[in-house]
Design a protein around this motif. Structure first.
Motif, mmCIF file in Angstrom:
data_model
loop_
_atom_site.group_PDB
_atom_site.id
_atom_site.type_symbol
_atom_site.label_atom_id
_atom_site.label_comp_id
_atom_site.label_asym_id
_atom_site.label_seq_id
_atom_site.Cartn_x
_atom_site.Cartn_y
_atom_site.Cartn_z
ATOM 1 N N TYR B 78 -14.078 -3.013 3.682
ATOM 2 C CA TYR B 78 -13.263 -3.302 2.508
ATOM 3 C C TYR B 78 -13.450 -2.241 1.424
ATOM 4 N N GLY B 214 -5.541 -2.632 -1.200
ATOM 5 C CA GLY B 214 -6.781 -3.285 -1.614
ATOM 6 C C GLY B 214 -7.130 -2.923 -3.048
ATOM 7 N N VAL B 217 -4.649 -4.462 -5.638
ATOM 8 C CA VAL B 217 -4.951 -5.860 -5.926
ATOM 9 C C VAL B 217 -6.122 -5.916 -6.886
ATOM 10 N N GLY B 277 -3.946 -11.658 -1.255
ATOM 11 C CA GLY B 277 -4.778 -11.482 -0.074
ATOM 12 C C GLY B 277 -4.032 -11.915 1.176
ATOM 13 N N ASP B 280 -1.519 -9.451 2.221
ATOM 14 C CA ASP B 280 -2.131 -8.316 2.919
ATOM 15 C C ASP B 280 -2.455 -8.685 4.354
ATOM 16 N N SER B 291 -4.852 -1.107 4.888
ATOM 17 C CA SER B 291 -4.773 -2.184 3.920
ATOM 18 C C SER B 291 -5.758 -3.272 4.305
ATOM 19 N N SER B 293 -7.813 -6.550 2.698
ATOM 20 C CA SER B 293 -7.985 -7.383 1.523
ATOM 21 C C SER B 293 -9.443 -7.800 1.431
ATOM 22 N N LYS B 294 -9.804 -8.189 0.236
ATOM 23 C CA LYS B 294 -11.198 -8.540 0.009
ATOM 24 C C LYS B 294 -11.600 -9.765 0.815
#
Lengths: 137, 376
Positions: B78, B214, B217, B277, B280, B291, B293-294
């Motif tokens: 990430y 990422g 966001v 999220g 994504d 890409s 996401s957390k």
């Protein structure tokens, strides 16, 4: 360093005659430009390859591939740009030994690195909870 | 080769009066060496031993990297999306090219072509400058995005959003902040981040293009935190806000806690983050294939995200310091020694040695680039 007391000085002297003949042909080893440029071109191509490889889904093999390309690039830099191909092998030994010790270091550290995961995770969860409580107040 | 013969003759005659070091050979031959060749090979061995210690020093950092990545692969997957791959790539090209010109400079020094040596070392220096300029942009972007070391990183548990700085930003740069908020809203409404718009807004904020979703966001989240009122609510760190994930009960609890704060912005923000999220995770197709996401980072590990940046800054920082040192030595040789015309087939040791050092700096970057920027 006196020539009268050190026998190797004489050897050196004798050897020097041969060495002289040898050197008169070669001088210092100069890497041909075409060779340097070829290595440079290969390094650039491999840089594109290492970026391109990230667009291909290979799972764990992605890391292995990236590292393999890096090792090939490093070997080319060492052998040609750093002249190791024509240098005293002992210099190469020094380099390889340092890499070997780094590999040992990382290898042994990785063997032990998960040993404390439960404790670390427990501490992390505790921290999250206490912080959330503090923020909620 | 006449030089060598001369030196040897001198050596013999000079030995009656051993104290007389001046008659020992070429000016660069120290009295404790028999021949220039011996002197060169000794100097080279010394340099290689030094380079070995350098490798061992970086080895410690690579070890830290390996252990951290081994334990928290999701954190690395990430967090590395915050790094600009293009910058890393350009810097790789800079270093490889300057390594090539340096190797070429050694060649010309061996041939005694002083002017060419001067020019090629200058080009090497330029490559180093290019590297530093790109590095400056990179570090600046990390600073602007609150992704610096320690509690200056927004993922750090003790991170405090710089309230006064945020106000200044909001005053001076209203457009950018508003645009961020809009992006967040868009993401929440439509459930998909518009990559093109995001890039534009990031550019407004002083970054170049090529950022991943990422980070965008992240940027939107930060803005809303910065816009929150001062006090404890403003202190809420990212990793505490984000955990609104379907299927994780602990997370839902946190979201409730959070909504109880009373700030509507924050409640909305949490949902927006979760929606983004999801967008994504399911939308995909952002083009660069990176890409992330957390949400791929388990909740318990989110506070560890900042540690990726510690490792990133330590490794690249130490490497950049080496680039600076190498540039200093190259500049010194290039301006103070090369113009004197002292280098030629008989003596080119300093050029050779600084070349070895410069190649090692390149060598370390060859490993740093894929390991930090190209994590899969």
């Amino acid at each position: 360093m006196s020539h009268t007391t050190t026998p190797d000085a004489t050897d050196n002297h004798n050897g020097h005659k041969d060495h002289e003949d040898h050197d008169s042909h070669h001088g210092p080893h100069v890497v041909p430009f075409s060779m340097l440029f070829t290595i440079f071109a290969i390094l650039i191509v491999l840089t594109f390859a290492t970026v391109g490889a990230t667009y291909v889904q290979l799972g764990d093999f992605n890391l292995a591939l990236a590292l393999a390309i890096a090792v090939v690039k490093a070997a080319l830099v060492c052998l040609y740009f750093m002249h190791l191909r024509w240098d005293s092998p002992f210099n190469g030994l020094v380099l390889v030994a340092s890499f070997a010790f780094v590999a040992l270091f990382i290898g042994f550290a990785l063997m032990d690195s998960k040993a404390y995961t439960p404790e670390v995770d427990a501490a992390a969860v505790e921290m999250i909870q206490s912080d959330a409580e503090a923020a909620g107040q | 080769m006449t030089q060598v013969t001369d030196s040897h003759t001198d050596d013999h005659t000079g030995h009656a009066g051993h104290d007389d070091h001046e008659h020992h050979g070429p000016p660069h031959l120290a009295h404790h060496f028999e021949t220039p060749e011996q002197q060169l090979s000794s100097a080279k061995l010394g340099m290689w031993v030094f380079l070995a210690t350098e490798i061992l020093m970086f080895g410690g950092l690579f070890c830290a990297y390996s252990v951290w990545r081994g334990n928290h692969p999701e954190v690395f997957a990430y967090a590395h999306t915050a790094l600009n791959k293009d910058f890393g790539f350009i810097n790789t090209i800079f270093l490889i090219t300057s390594s090539f010109t340096m190797a070429w400079a050694v060649r010309t020094a061996q041939l005694g072509r002083t002017k060419a040596t001067f020019i090629l070392m200058g080009l090497t220096l330029l490559g180093g400058c290019g590297f530093l300029v790109v590095k400056t942009f990179e570090y600046k972007a990390k600073w602007d995005h609150h992704l610096f070391v320690g509690d200056l990183n927004e993922h750090h548990p003790d991170y405090v959003a710089p309230a006064e700085a945020a106000h200044g930003e909001a005053d001076g740069d209203h457009g950018a902040v508003d645009e961020h908020a809009t992006i967040e809203q868009t993401a929440a409404d439509h459930g998909a981040a518009d990559h093109g718009t995001s890039d534009a807004s990031v550019e407004v904020a002083g970054e170049t293009t090529g950022e991943t979703a990422g980070e965008i966001v992240g940027g939107a989240e930060r803005t809303s935190i910065a816009l929150a009122p001062d006090g404890p609510a403003g202190v809420v760190a990212d990793w505490m806000v984000a955990p609104v994930i379907a299927g994780e009960t602990a997370d839902a609890g946190h979201a409730d806690d959070h909504a109880a704060d009373g700030t509507d912005e924050h409640g909305a923000h949490g949902e927006a983050a979760a929606d983004a999220g999801h967008a994504d995770a399911h939308g995909g197709g952002h083009g660069d294939g990176h890409s992330v996401s957390k949400e791929i980072v388990p909740l318990k590990d989110r506070q560890k995200i900042h540690q990726f940046f510690q490792i990133y800054f330590l490794m690249t920082g130490l490497h950049t310091f080496h680039v600076l040192v190498g540039m200093g030595v190259i500049a010194w040789l290039m301006f103070c020694k090369v113009p004197k015309g002292i280098f030629g087939p008989g003596y080119y040791t300093p050029i050779d040695l600084v070349g070895l050092y410069w190649h090692l700096v390149d060598l370390i970057w060859i490993f740093l680039f894929p390991l930090l920027y190209l994590i899969h």
